[in-house]
Design an enzyme around this catalytic site. Sequence first.
Site, short mmCIF file in Angstrom:
data_model
loop_
_atom_site.label_atom_id
_atom_site.label_comp_id
_atom_site.label_asym_id
_atom_site.label_seq_id
_atom_site.Cartn_x
_atom_site.Cartn_y
_atom_site.Cartn_z
N GLU A 180 10.41 15.57 15.27
CA GLU A 180 10.78 15.34 14.00
C GLU A 180 9.97 16.59 13.08
OE1 GLU A 180 9.27 11.96 11.64
OE2 GLU A 180 11.33 11.95 10.87
N CYS B 173 14.09 11.16 6.68
CA CYS B 173 14.07 10.32 8.05
C CYS B 173 15.69 10.56 8.57
CB CYS B 173 13.91 9.02 7.98
SG CYS B 173 14.52 8.01 6.82
N GLU C 146 10.43 0.88 9.95
CA GLU C 146 11.34 1.98 9.61
C GLU C 146 10.74 3.41 9.94
OE1 GLU C 146 14.51 1.61 9.01
OE2 GLU C 146 14.53 -0.59 8.47
N LYS D 121 0.88 -1.07 -0.13
CA LYS D 121 -0.07 -0.01 0.02
C LYS D 121 0.98 1.31 0.08
CE LYS D 121 -1.54 2.86 3.18
NZ LYS D 121 -1.66 3.90 2.51
#
Length: 500
Positions: free
Chosen positions: A402, A304, A270, A196
């Site tokens: 983040e 990331c 991840e 997906k």
Amino acid sequence: MSIIDQTASVVRRTETPAFDPAILPPAGHFIDGAFVEAPDAELLDIVNPASEEVITGVANGTTADVDRAVAAATKAKDSWARLVPKERSEILHAVADRIAESRGVLVRLESANTGKPVSVAGDDVDGTIDTFRFMAGALRARTSMAAGDYAENHLSVILREPLGVIGVVTPWNYPLLMAAWKIAPILAAGNTLVIKPSEQTPLSTLKLAELLGDLLPAGVLNVVTGLGPVVGSRLASHPDIDMIALTGSVGSGRAVARDAAESLKRVHLELGGKAPVVVFDDADLDLVATSLRVASFYNSGQECGAACRVLVHESVADQLVDRLVAQVRELVVGVPDAGDDVEVGPLVSKAHYDRVLGHLERALAEGARAATGGGAIDGTGYFVQPTVLVDMPVGAACTQEEIFGPVVTVETFSDEDEAIARANEVPFGLSASIWTENARRSHDVAARIDAGTVWVNSHLVLANEVPWGGFKGSGYGRDLSIYALDDYSRTKHVMYNHGR
Ligand code: NAD
């Protein structure tokens, strides 16, 4: 720190040629080797973030669509697993060749859907090709413990088997590359999969399925588009899926781990990062500044592993900020087709643009100062100024959370122990870099930093041979390298009694 006025960046714009709908993938999900139209499906708008125009719509998938795709992957798994390594390897090499032949189309599609500069989209396609080539080679050269008598008169043989059917959920920042980082090792290890893509950026994954349709046996690769809490959640909970692998945010990681718990399937995560960049007083500051120009702002900082959290020794902080700001002010911000030298594009969506601007507003309200940048860039597209924040109050949210945009924070430390403690104080542990000319320090600090990748005098350099993945809130499991092949397979011990 020295006072530097805030400057506004400008967006380089061109007469963008109209998007060519001929490069779009067919409509519908890709299940059992063919595109399955869902005529009654609700459509999700796919938006070009540089122009804010809707490019197309894709099906908002349902749990029934997932179930059909899982049935196809289940039907295909035995024959795919039975292929000998050479046969699977040849197919994956053909996959790499096909992607290379279609490089131009994939670059255009990825740039239109994400707003990436064409140089970044080109890197993504090249990385995708290399991932398939690496896995095609690596699957033929796997090793394990030597067969032998470890118990008297009993011969032990360790087999490596595929897991079966893998569910995959990918993010929007590197749609094609993150798909490849999953698809290549999963297929190489002999599994089938249902993927997906992000509901915001599904086009390149659907295009990949179209391009590979005649190379892969039906059912080996299936794509279902739709939303995370529906399609992703069903993949994580489906009883016939043996592992769920997600690249995404910490919240989505928690959700799939919860959904996977009932069936006790394996989970491969991840997740996010907040990479510390630890700069000691003996570092080459020009090298740091020129390296961060790329490592902090590549893909508009939607990365990331981005070098987003600078911790610099107090004695060289002003010098570093001056050099870094000079580099950042030279960054070329632009729409994807405004030239091969465009370095920074828009953010991926209006929602993400608002989120990043919200982080900046809070940081400035908390007392941080923008040494350069600090806000939006006017005009069409979700552009944010490349920003360096200084004078941060200790523990400010912008140094801990983040942000995932073109924003670097700079804090200071006074000794090595403090640097390590501060580097490790965030809940993430994906990657970090240290900058020093001192050999003892480079080994010792690298060992004490809690991150899955630590660069020394470098940042954001990757290769398919080396593992990528995090510790702590950044998840577990490894992408790339032979370690990914291990993750997507299981060991079986077979013991033969040969005593008389
Ligand atoms: P996201 O978590 O919002 O979405 C990622 C994917 O998860 C999407 O496909 C989404 O539909 C799906 N999802 C959302 N909720 C779900 C649920 N409840 N169940 C199942 N699936 C669900 O992340 P994003 O905003 O697309 O991507 C950015 C994030 O990805 C950042 O945190 C970034 O650090 C992380 N990321 C990590 C790596 C890495 O290698 N560690 C690489 C790229 C991106």
